[in-house]
Design an enzyme around this catalytic site. Structure first.
Site, mmCIF file in Angstrom:
data_model
loop_
_atom_site.group_PDB
_atom_site.id
_atom_site.type_symbol
_atom_site.label_atom_id
_atom_site.label_comp_id
_atom_site.label_asym_id
_atom_site.label_seq_id
_atom_site.Cartn_x
_atom_site.Cartn_y
_atom_site.Cartn_z
ATOM 1 N N SER A 163 45.579 37.355 52.408
ATOM 2 C CA SER A 163 45.753 37.780 54.107
ATOM 3 C C SER A 163 44.680 37.726 55.095
ATOM 4 C CB SER A 163 44.368 38.658 53.438
ATOM 5 O OG SER A 163 43.173 38.581 52.740
ATOM 6 N N ASP A 173 44.281 31.800 47.407
ATOM 7 C CA ASP A 173 45.434 32.495 47.085
ATOM 8 C C ASP A 173 46.366 31.371 47.483
ATOM 9 O OD1 ASP A 173 45.312 34.992 46.062
ATOM 10 O OD2 ASP A 173 45.508 35.241 48.091
ATOM 11 N N LYS A 184 44.709 31.951 41.954
ATOM 12 C CA LYS A 184 45.601 33.158 42.360
ATOM 13 C C LYS A 184 46.803 33.185 42.775
ATOM 14 C CE LYS A 184 44.097 37.016 45.104
ATOM 15 N NZ LYS A 184 45.357 37.385 45.408
ATOM 16 N N GLU A 235 50.195 36.537 42.805
ATOM 17 C CA GLU A 235 51.355 37.310 42.291
ATOM 18 C C GLU A 235 52.076 36.834 41.510
ATOM 19 O OE1 GLU A 235 51.731 37.982 46.301
ATOM 20 O OE2 GLU A 235 50.109 38.180 46.964
ATOM 21 N N GLU A 288 45.913 45.502 42.328
ATOM 22 C CA GLU A 288 46.462 46.290 43.299
ATOM 23 C C GLU A 288 47.405 47.171 43.846
ATOM 24 O OE1 GLU A 288 47.062 43.440 47.039
ATOM 25 O OE2 GLU A 288 46.856 44.941 48.447
#
Ligand code: KIV
Length: 281
Positions: free
Chosen positions: A46, A84, A113, A115, A182
């Protein structure tokens, strides 16, 4: 001072006092979150939207993540730091290893991390086999913006709920130390939390997960637009704008800098200078 969590310790905290995660992107933010005593600092991709001004996280590169993670590590040396892996940096097990290896070795990350659910299990396996702790991230996964057709709440139908639960179970069985959930309905997040044995960390996932994560800027009121799930716990944007406008007014009126904020020369020195000024020029 709190002890820096390890991935193993983090796992053991499931079902206890809710865990507090927050993102940070630079040294001073990291110092603040460490002083506040959060459990985990996440250097999220982000950073692309909050700091770099992109419209999504897709343009963020591994070098960008490394740069920000190094700053955060310096500011929060005693806090577990997850970082991330950005878009397209873990498309194969080898690539995931190379990318995560840089974050571990050059930024001293404690975990990475990724996704995705079952589609990234080969990458998760490779990382864990090489002793790199992995945090999963399922539900609304911003790197899949295009295939999701926008930032939409996920797992709202029977089928998609089952797929999400299967992803969560698979990640857990393959050894992740935690799973970020999320943008999913609260009941779904609660169920996932009950069926997996690692802590679930929610963002837009209700209050029954094992912890919460928030984006630094949302948490502290530093943006002008918030997603529905974000609650600002301070109004830093308001304070900053107020401070800037006062600064502007005081410069324009010459109220700043006043005596207290200026340096002075002793009268004697000044008079000596004054009386002989420019003599040799
Ligand atoms: O990039 C990020 O900040 C994240 C959190 C929103 C979980 O992935």
């Amino acid at each position: 001072m709190k002890e820096r969590l390890t991935a193993q310790k983090l796992k053991s905290l499931k079902g206890q006092t809710p865990l507090v995660w927050i993102t940070a992107y630079d040294f001073s933010q990291a110092q603040l979150v460490e002083e506040a005593g959060v459990d985990v600092v996440l250097v999220g991709d982000s950073v692309g939207t909050t700091v770099m001004g992109y419209e999504s996280t897709i343009p963020v590169t591994l070098d960008n993540m490394l740069y920000h993670a190094q700053m955060v590590r310096r500011g929060a040396p005693n806090t577990m730091m997850a970082v991330d892996l950005p878009f397209l940096t873990y498309t194969t097990p080898d690539e995931a290893l190379r990318s995560a290896g840089r974050l571990m070795q050059q930024a001293m990350a404690d975990a990475v991390k990724l996704e995705g659910g079952r589609k990234i299990l080969a990458e998760v396996d490779a990382l864990i086999r090489h002793d790199i702790p992995v945090v999963g991230h399922i539900g609304l996964t911003p790197q899949s913006l295009h295939s999701m057709g926008g930032y939409r709440v996920q797992a709202r139908t029977q089928n998609s709920i089952q797929l999400l639960v299967d992803d969560a179970r698979a990640l857990c069985d393959h050894g992740v130390c935690s799973i970020v959930l999320e943008g999913i309905p609260d009941r779904v997040a609660q169920y996932v939390t009950e069926v997996v044995t690692v802590p679930t960390i929610g963002i837009g996932a209700g209050n029954q997960t094992d912890g919460q994560v928030m984006v630094f800027y949302d948490c502290l009121g530093l943006t002008s637009r918030y997603p529905k799930f974000a609650k600002p716990f301070a109004d830093l944007r308001g304070s900053i704008l107020q401070g800037l406008s006062q600064y502007q007014a005081e410069v324009q009126s010459r109220a700043f800098p006043d005596d207290e904020h200026s340096y002075h020369v002793p009268d004697k020195e000044w008079e000596a200078f004054w009386n002989q000024r420019e003599e040799n020029h």
